[in-house]
Design a protein around this motif. Structure first.
Motif, short mmCIF file in Angstrom:
data_model
loop_
_atom_site.label_atom_id
_atom_site.label_comp_id
_atom_site.label_asym_id
_atom_site.label_seq_id
_atom_site.Cartn_x
_atom_site.Cartn_y
_atom_site.Cartn_z
N ARG A 1 0.83 -1.19 0.00
CA ARG A 1 0.00 0.00 0.00
C ARG A 1 0.87 1.25 0.00
O ARG A 1 2.07 1.20 0.32
N THR A 2 0.24 2.36 -0.34
CA THR A 2 0.87 3.67 -0.23
C THR A 2 0.33 4.32 1.04
O THR A 2 -0.87 4.40 1.24
N THR A 3 1.22 4.78 1.89
CA THR A 3 0.83 5.28 3.20
C THR A 3 0.28 6.70 3.11
O THR A 3 0.29 7.34 2.06
N ASP A 4 -0.17 7.20 4.27
CA ASP A 4 -0.70 8.56 4.32
C ASP A 4 0.37 9.59 4.00
O ASP A 4 0.05 10.71 3.61
N GLY A 5 1.64 9.22 4.12
CA GLY A 5 2.72 10.13 3.78
C GLY A 5 3.27 9.93 2.38
O GLY A 5 4.32 10.47 2.04
N GLY A 6 2.56 9.14 1.55
CA GLY A 6 2.98 8.91 0.18
C GLY A 6 4.10 7.90 0.04
O GLY A 6 4.73 7.81 -1.03
N GLN A 7 4.36 7.11 1.07
CA GLN A 7 5.41 6.11 1.02
C GLN A 7 4.87 4.80 0.45
O GLN A 7 3.82 4.31 0.90
N ARG A 8 5.58 4.25 -0.53
CA ARG A 8 5.19 2.97 -1.10
C ARG A 8 5.88 1.85 -0.31
O ARG A 8 7.11 1.77 -0.28
N VAL A 9 5.07 1.02 0.31
CA VAL A 9 5.60 -0.02 1.19
C VAL A 9 5.07 -1.37 0.72
O VAL A 9 3.89 -1.50 0.38
N SER A 10 5.96 -2.37 0.71
CA SER A 10 5.58 -3.68 0.22
C SER A 10 6.17 -4.77 1.11
O SER A 10 7.36 -4.75 1.43
N LEU A 11 5.33 -5.70 1.51
CA LEU A 11 5.76 -6.89 2.25
C LEU A 11 5.41 -8.10 1.40
O LEU A 11 4.24 -8.45 1.25
N PRO A 12 6.41 -8.76 0.81
CA PRO A 12 6.12 -9.93 -0.04
C PRO A 12 5.44 -11.03 0.76
O PRO A 12 5.71 -11.21 1.95
N ALA A 13 4.58 -11.78 0.10
CA ALA A 13 3.87 -12.88 0.75
C ALA A 13 4.84 -14.01 1.10
O ALA A 13 5.75 -14.33 0.34
N SER A 14 4.64 -14.59 2.28
CA SER A 14 5.42 -15.76 2.72
C SER A 14 4.43 -16.85 3.13
O SER A 14 4.20 -17.08 4.32
N PRO A 15 3.81 -17.52 2.15
CA PRO A 15 2.73 -18.45 2.45
C PRO A 15 3.12 -19.63 3.32
O PRO A 15 2.26 -20.28 3.93
#
Length: 639
Positions: free
Chosen positions: A193-207
């Motif tokens: 997601r893109t945060t309220d401060g415009g930061q693009r953050v990604s956590l890859p899936a670890s199924p």
């Protein structure tokens, strides 16, 4: 990193001689650096942060319990814990729970900002405003908890389950287990997601990350509580007592769903600290609702049995068919009150209730207090507007397991309103003072105009403003708004603009192809029968005259609302209902009698609120899918 934190960066690291990561990826880099520094698996650090704040910063602004930054570190004594003009919750919880006026830091809370500041050697004030320092503080707290448990700083996320369960500092083991499970669910599924401060953050899936979480002992609860097993739920009874001669309050005895089907779940916010609401629910002369959900930790308290009808929506017809859920919060202050833990507790509760009582998970059955139809014309101006434009319906339905998404192509006859919450920031006023512009904020609401032009007037609601005054951008003004998940029939398209049928007229909203605020949807619509120039619209569906037995006083015939459906117009429907009336009890312990009619009505999305039309006045038509997504299943028959 926030602008206000920029002056503090030299205290941490001098970046003047290096390019560094892109400006919108600094927070991602902060998680990686902090995880490496304190030997915490990055997925653990990011998963905990997601549960704490969804990675948002709310720079320098505390939550209701004084939590700051992406890790929601709690400063019990910080200068920002109470802000002028913002009510400070002093909330007495159910017996045995942590009182909300004892902020987390004073009761052994793991996410203690001042303890974190000590661990990383920085001033507490810096952790309130600097994302990097805040994330480092969170990582240090997780590492400290792992050491206290006598466990190694392992690179395997599974080994951190107990430290994660301790992080929010809950004294309730069942809630701690749910919290840790939620963190690991985020890790398994991944998040972007893109945060309220415009930061693009990604956590890859670890199924494959599936820790052998210890089983929590089933929480003890009174037999009256109807709640999913994994939630911590308590009971605080709403009184059913005589308040006048043969007049009882503060709810109605019933025998639902045996004598009256439950069709709706209504989402409220309290617009008051929970302390006062828990006092209100115990006053027989006040309104009532079935559940309260606390902002700080998502704790659920039930007040009325589901079989009985609460007085919560402003419509006796909706009350008789619904479950009312209050969420502690203020619609003008979503960042302080609409916490991720509250969203998740609420979604668990609603998903459980919807399955048990057969309530469809869509926006004509799970809706806000602001979507409840006014029962009569004169009640329209007094209807409520919570939970407001900042409630994240898209995220909420993701948590319900019923994501809001396109079910048809872009040229379909129906559109579902679905703006990108984080990026969609329409102008609102009145959050702090009447007429004063609110700070830009993600929103579920899309504003409507009379023409496909940014300068065109806003659509007017003749019911809400019968004097003809213009609609406004005020946060409480629903006159020209639609909301995420609501579906409408398309009236026209023009370039980047789409017109929908709304309260009897065309209403335009900007819907560019590259950044759409609505998507194609399948469904059914009603339209006036051939030969009818217009059709009356009602705020409730009452039984026909001859349906009333002798012992029940006949209700006045429903008066139409000041809106009409004209020939050629179409409105989306997801329900067919029979008129009914739940009589107010006149004493005793017997359920109120239900009068069930035979005349059918269709519930429609008329405007921001729902409404009803007689089935005998309309035809039902199916929308053209217009090259909808392949393999999409047809909707079930109307209820």
């Amino acid at each position: 990193m926030t602008a206000s934190a920029a002056l503090l960066v030299p205290l941490l690291i001098d970046r003047s001689g290096e390019a560094g990561p892109p400006a919108d990826q600094r927070l991602q880099d902060d998680y990686t650096a902090a995880a490496n520094e304190y030997r915490v698996p990055r997925s653990i650090l990011m998963g905990v942060s997601y549960l704490q704040s969804r990675w948002d910063s709310h720079p320098g602004i505390p939550s209701v319990v004084g939590g700051y930054g992406p890790m929601h570190l709690v400063d019990a004594h910080g200068s920002g814990a109470r802000q002028p003009g913002r009510p400070h919750a002093v909330t007495a919880g159910p017996p045995g729970s942590r009182p909300q006026n004892s902020p987390a830091g004073t009761t052994g809370q793991s996410a203690d900002l001042r303890r974190a500041a000590g661990l990383i050697g920085l001033p507490a004030a810096q952790l309130r405003t600097d994302d990097d320092a805040n994330v480092r503080g969170g990582a240090a707290l997780l590492a400290a908890a792992q050491r206290q448990l006598g466990k190694p700083l392992s690179p395997n996320p599974v080994d951190w389950w107990e430290a994660v369960a301790r992080f929010p500092g809950t004294t309730d083991r069942a809630s701690a287990v749910v919290y840790a499970d939620d963190v690991f669910d985020v890790i398994r599924r991944g998040a972007h997601r893109t945060t309220d401060g415009g930061q693009r953050v990604s956590l890859p899936a670890s199924p494959r990350v599936r820790p052998p979480a210890p089983l929590a002992q089933a929480p003890r609860r009174p037999t009256e509580v109807d709640c999913p097993a994994e939630l911590s739920c308590s009971w605080l009874k709403a009184p059913y007592v005589e308040i006048d001669d043969d007049e009882y309050g503060n709810h109605q005895l019933a025998d639902r769903p045996r004598d009256q089907r439950i069709d709706y779940i209504v989402i409220h916010d309290t617009e008051a600290p929970l302390t006062s609401m828990l006092q209100t629910i115990q006053d027989p002369e006040e309104s009532s609702w079935h559940y309260s959900i606390r902002s700080s930790d998502g704790h659920v308290t039930q007040h009325i049995r589901i079989k009985d009808a609460a007085w919560h929506s402003g419509s006796q017809f909706v009350n008789a068919r619904s479950i009312g859920i209050e969420h502690e919060g203020f619609l003008r202050q979503p960042d302080a009150w609409y916490t991720e833990q509250m969203y998740r507790s609420s979604a668990r509760l609603v998903k459980y209730l919807a399955k048990k009582y057969g309530v469809p998970l869509d926006r004509q059955h799970v809706f806000g207090h602001d979507n409840v139809p006014a029962p009569t014309e004169d009640t329209i101006p007094d209807m409520h507007d919570d939970p407001g434009p900042f409630w994240d319906w898209r995220h909420y339905f993701d948590l319900l397991g019923a994501p809001l998404r396109a079910t048809a192509g872009p040229n379909s006859d129906i559109v579902m309103i679905l703006p990108d919450y984080a990026h969609h920031k329409p102008l609102f006023t009145g959050c702090t003072k009447g007429g004063v512009q609110c700070a830009p904020h993600g929103s579920s609401a899309v504003r409507l105009r009379t023409e496909p032009d940014d300068d065109a007037p806003l659509i007017q609601d003749p019911g809400r403003r019968p004097d003809g005054d213009d609609s406004t951008a005020d946060v409480d003004d629903l006159g020209s708004r639609v909301s995420a998940g609501q579906s409408f029939a398309v009236a026209e398209r023009s370039g980047d603009w789409t017109a929908i049928w709304y309260q009897g007229r065309k209403a335009w909203f900007k819907n560019p192809e590259k950044h759409p605020t609505a998507v194609g949807a399948r469904g059914r619509m009603v339209t006036p029968k051939d030969g009818l120039r217009e059709v009356e619209v009602f705020g409730r569906a009452l039984p026909e005259e001859d349906a009333y037995p002798e012992e029940v006083d006949e209700q006045p015939e429903s008066s139409p609302l000041p809106y009409t459906l004209r020939a050629g117009q179409r409105y989306v429907t997801q329900s067919r209902v029979l008129g009914s009336y739940l009589e107010k009890a006149s004493g005793g312990d017997s359920p109120s009698p239900v009068v069930q009619g035979q005349e059918a009505y269709y519930e429609i999305q008329l405007g921001h609120r729902l409404a009803y039309v007689r089935a005998s006045d309309v035809d039902v038509v199916t929308a053209s899918a217009a090259a909808g997504p392949p393999g999409h299943a047809a909707r079930p028959p109307l209820r």
